[in-house]
Write an enzyme that holds these catalytic residues in place. Structure first.
Site, PDB file in Angstrom:
ATOM      1  N   GLY A 159       0.826  -1.210   0.000  1.00  0.00           N
ATOM      2  CA  GLY A 159       0.000   0.000   0.000  1.00  0.00           C
ATOM      3  C   GLY A 159       0.859   1.258   0.000  1.00  0.00           C
ATOM      4  O   GLY A 159       0.950   1.952   1.026  1.00  0.00           O
ATOM      5  N   SER A 188       1.061   3.509  -3.275  1.00  0.00           N
ATOM      6  CA  SER A 188       0.472   4.522  -4.161  1.00  0.00           C
ATOM      7  C   SER A 188      -0.910   4.960  -3.697  1.00  0.00           C
ATOM      8  O   SER A 188      -1.681   4.185  -3.124  1.00  0.00           O
ATOM      9  CB  SER A 188       0.338   3.950  -5.579  1.00  0.00           C
ATOM     10  OG  SER A 188       1.580   3.492  -6.024  1.00  0.00           O
ATOM     11  N   GLU A 225      12.667  -3.992  -4.545  1.00  0.00           N
ATOM     12  CA  GLU A 225      11.607  -4.252  -5.534  1.00  0.00           C
ATOM     13  C   GLU A 225      12.189  -4.182  -6.942  1.00  0.00           C
ATOM     14  O   GLU A 225      11.957  -5.043  -7.777  1.00  0.00           O
ATOM     15  CB  GLU A 225      10.485  -3.229  -5.364  1.00  0.00           C
ATOM     16  CG  GLU A 225       9.359  -3.389  -6.367  1.00  0.00           C
ATOM     17  CD  GLU A 225       8.193  -2.409  -6.141  1.00  0.00           C
ATOM     18  OE1 GLU A 225       8.260  -1.599  -5.206  1.00  0.00           O
ATOM     19  OE2 GLU A 225       7.228  -2.479  -6.927  1.00  0.00           O
TER      20      GLU A 225
HETATM   21  C1  LIG Z   1      -0.295  -2.893 -12.873  1.00  0.00           C
HETATM   22  C2  LIG Z   1       0.160  -2.003 -11.751  1.00  0.00           C
HETATM   23  C3  LIG Z   1       0.329  -2.532 -10.500  1.00  0.00           C
HETATM   24  C4  LIG Z   1       0.711  -1.711  -9.434  1.00  0.00           C
HETATM   25  N1  LIG Z   1       0.815  -2.267  -8.188  1.00  0.00           N
HETATM   26  C5  LIG Z   1       1.056  -1.453  -7.131  1.00  0.00           C
HETATM   27  C6  LIG Z   1       1.015  -1.991  -5.807  1.00  0.00           C
HETATM   28  O1  LIG Z   1       0.814  -3.196  -5.588  1.00  0.00           O
HETATM   29  N2  LIG Z   1       1.198  -1.143  -4.776  1.00  0.00           N
HETATM   30  C7  LIG Z   1       1.443   0.194  -4.964  1.00  0.00           C
HETATM   31  O2  LIG Z   1       1.634   0.895  -3.972  1.00  0.00           O
HETATM   32  N3  LIG Z   1       1.472   0.722  -6.202  1.00  0.00           N
HETATM   33  C8  LIG Z   1       1.272  -0.062  -7.289  1.00  0.00           C
HETATM   34  N4  LIG Z   1       1.276   0.463  -8.550  1.00  0.00           N
HETATM   35  C9  LIG Z   1       1.410   1.912  -8.698  1.00  0.00           C
HETATM   36  C10 LIG Z   1       2.660   2.387  -9.369  1.00  0.00           C
HETATM   37  O3  LIG Z   1       3.765   2.342  -8.516  1.00  0.00           O
HETATM   38  C11 LIG Z   1       2.371   3.806  -9.892  1.00  0.00           C
HETATM   39  O4  LIG Z   1       1.402   3.684 -10.925  1.00  0.00           O
HETATM   40  C12 LIG Z   1       3.591   4.497 -10.406  1.00  0.00           C
HETATM   41  O5  LIG Z   1       4.464   4.819  -9.367  1.00  0.00           O
HETATM   42  C13 LIG Z   1       3.235   5.781 -11.192  1.00  0.00           C
HETATM   43  O6  LIG Z   1       2.418   6.611 -10.443  1.00  0.00           O
HETATM   44  P1  LIG Z   1       1.058   7.204 -11.059  1.00  0.00           P
HETATM   45  O7  LIG Z   1       0.283   6.061 -11.642  1.00  0.00           O
HETATM   46  O8  LIG Z   1       0.422   8.016 -10.004  1.00  0.00           O
HETATM   47  O9  LIG Z   1       1.507   8.098 -12.291  1.00  0.00           O
HETATM   48  P2  LIG Z   1       2.093   9.590 -12.204  1.00  0.00           P
HETATM   49  O10 LIG Z   1       3.104   9.655 -11.117  1.00  0.00           O
HETATM   50  O11 LIG Z   1       0.945  10.541 -12.164  1.00  0.00           O
HETATM   51  O12 LIG Z   1       2.841   9.706 -13.585  1.00  0.00           O
HETATM   52  C14 LIG Z   1       2.140   9.980 -14.811  1.00  0.00           C
HETATM   53  C15 LIG Z   1       3.185  10.113 -15.926  1.00  0.00           C
HETATM   54  O13 LIG Z   1       4.056  11.233 -15.660  1.00  0.00           O
HETATM   55  C16 LIG Z   1       5.416  10.820 -15.633  1.00  0.00           C
HETATM   56  N5  LIG Z   1       6.146  11.525 -14.578  1.00  0.00           N
HETATM   57  C17 LIG Z   1       5.714  11.791 -13.322  1.00  0.00           C
HETATM   58  N6  LIG Z   1       6.667  12.447 -12.630  1.00  0.00           N
HETATM   59  C18 LIG Z   1       7.720  12.616 -13.466  1.00  0.00           C
HETATM   60  C19 LIG Z   1       9.019  13.210 -13.326  1.00  0.00           C
HETATM   61  N7  LIG Z   1       9.416  13.764 -12.177  1.00  0.00           N
HETATM   62  N8  LIG Z   1       9.860  13.169 -14.393  1.00  0.00           N
HETATM   63  C20 LIG Z   1       9.478  12.596 -15.570  1.00  0.00           C
HETATM   64  N9  LIG Z   1       8.252  12.016 -15.763  1.00  0.00           N
HETATM   65  C21 LIG Z   1       7.402  12.012 -14.722  1.00  0.00           C
HETATM   66  C22 LIG Z   1       5.368   9.332 -15.301  1.00  0.00           C
HETATM   67  O14 LIG Z   1       6.518   8.673 -15.773  1.00  0.00           O
HETATM   68  C23 LIG Z   1       4.092   8.902 -16.041  1.00  0.00           C
HETATM   69  O15 LIG Z   1       4.381   8.652 -17.391  1.00  0.00           O
HETATM   70  C24 LIG Z   1       0.940  -0.329  -9.644  1.00  0.00           C
HETATM   71  C25 LIG Z   1       0.790   0.203 -10.925  1.00  0.00           C
HETATM   72  C26 LIG Z   1       0.396  -0.607 -11.976  1.00  0.00           C
HETATM   73  C27 LIG Z   1       0.218   0.001 -13.345  1.00  0.00           C
END
Ligand SMILES: Cc1cc2nc3c(=O)[nH]c(=O)nc-3n(C[C@H](O)[C@H](O)[C@H](O)COP(=O)(O)OP(=O)(O)OC[C@H]3O[C@@H](n4cnc5c(N)ncnc54)[C@H](O)[C@@H]3O)c2cc1C
Length: 392
Positions: free
Chosen positions: A127, A129, A244
């Protein structure tokens, strides 16, 4: 093409291969190799078989019930398991939480939680994100307020992989809203059956239920379920993410999928021609093989360095995830029309299972694997980490 870069571990490799040949249940292996859906029972059944052999927690030291293998032995083990079609071991407990408990946990926490992780009895999820707090994890808002001997926790986690099966979740929560974002976070363990915890499915592009929202509504969590000091959560979070990402390279899975690709690409399609007859396709396949070898060598080189995983794990994450995505793209290409979802011909009794039946899953798998460059920290973020480490 198979290269053994670790000839000194050949007897160890043979031992793993013999074990897999004897113990991996045929039904589970077939499902993995065909890319079919795995059930919770498949994963826990395999975990229990491994545990009986003393290999349930391959990365753990012997004092905590692990086999005490070197990192290279663990890589050989992962490699052979992936190629044989063993289900992936769920990393949340084994490879993420366990190192945290060994490093930051109390004796009671280790004694309470490590055995259930190793023997497959207890399923953990992650947990971290939240909506709006993914890449910018330090902005997380889930609040933990002290009330006597417990925290009262309220907020929402999202993208929580396989939370629908989980007994416990490790969470980052905000324990100090006045401090700088990174300095007000704590790491807590929450029982998924506690009052106030609810799980809502998120259906992914392939139609599968793999991820979830986890809602925490005034959940009471005893203070002794916090790992490390209050507000030390960010240090723990970063330590865990290093583990991880270093396990995310997937070199063994890449080899398995490349073997599958080669087999499919050599089969004639409906026009009588195989994808491999096309020199451009053959060149793409050759490049994938070269990149898989490069990934394997890079991983072996990096793990032989001293110290905990650092920014180099970002490199493995980028290389491994992009390679698996490119292989899945080529699989769809090689299968041609047979990879279209809902391929009705797949229902015909004489339909060729290699070129057709399994191929019908390839487009869905292709969609699903876009996740690889998002989870565990997006690849853009990994590029940022590397750039900083290189002083760019
Ligand atoms: C299938 C799947 C399983 C997952 N499982 C888990 C889980 O079990 N537990 C958990 O806690 N999380 C989980 N996650 C979450 C995952 O870690 C996040 O989706 C990830 O960290 C990206 O965050 P966000 O989705 O909020 O995208 P955002 O952070 O909003 O990013 C959106 C876009 O902007 C880009 N971006 C953002 N900031 C920057 C920057 N500083 N420089 C350049 N580009 C940037 C990103 O690369 C992306 O392309 C999972 C995600 C997926 C897709």
């Amino acid at each position: 093409m198979n290269h053994d870069f670790l000839p000194e571990l050949a007897p160890f490799r043979a031992e793993i291969q013999d074990f897999l040949a004897a113990e991996l249940p045929a039904d589970i292996g077939a499902r993995v190799l065909a890319g079919k859906r795995l059930r919770k029972e498949d994963i826990t059944r395999w975990q229990r078989i491994l545990h009986r052999r003393g290999w349930g927690a391959p990365s753990w030291p012997a004092e905590w019930g692990g086999p005490g293998w070197s990192t290279l032995q663990q890589i050989v083990f992962d490699d052979e398991c992936a190629q044989a079609g063993a289900p992936p071991q769920i990393a949340f407990g084994l490879r993420m939480l366990a190192p945290v408990l060994m490093r930051f946990g109390t004796k009671e926490q280790r004694n309470r939680h490590l055995p259930g992780i190793a023997n497959g009895d207890v399923w953990w999820c992650q947990g971290y994100s939240e909506p709006g707090s993914g890449s910018d994890l330090a902005s997380l808002k889930t609040r933990a307020v002290r009330d006597g001997s417990a925290y009262v926790i309220t907020g929402q986690k999202t993208w929580t992989t396989l939370a629908q099966h989980a007994d416990w979740i490790f969470c980052l929560v905000r324990t100090d809203s006045a401090a700088k974002p990174q300095e007000g976070i704590s790491f807590v363990l929450i029982d998924m059956h506690a009052p106030g915890v609810s799980v809502r499915p998120i259906i992914t592009v392939d139609g599968e239920h793999e991820i979830n929202e986890v809602w925490l509504d005034a959940v009471r969590v005893p203070l002794d379920q916090r790992v490390g000091a209050e507000n030390q959560g960010w240090t723990i979070a970063k330590f865990l993410l290093g583990h991880e990402r270093s396990n995310i390279a997937g070199a063994g899975v890449a080899k398995r999928e490349l073997a599958r690709l080669r087999e499919l690409a050599a089969k004639p399609g409906t026009d009588g021609r195989a994808a491999l007859d096309d020199p451009l396709f053959a060149a793409r396949l050759a490049q994938l093989h070269i990149d898989a070898l490069a990934l394997e060598i890079t991983q072996l080189r990096l793990v032989q360095r001293e110290g905990p995983p650092g920014s180099e794990s970002s490199m493995l994450k980028i290389l491994g995830s992009e390679l698996l995505q490119r292989i899945s793209e080529c699989l769809v290409h090689a299968a041609g029309a047979a990879a279209l979802p809902f391929e009705h011909a797949a229902f015909e009794p004489d339909f060729d299972p290699v070129a057709g039946d399994d191929a019908a899953l390839l487009a869905a798998k292709y969609g699903n694997l876009r996740k690889l460059s998002i989870y565990g920290g997006t690849n853009e973020i990994q590029h940022n980490i590397l750039a900083r480490a290189l002083g760019l």
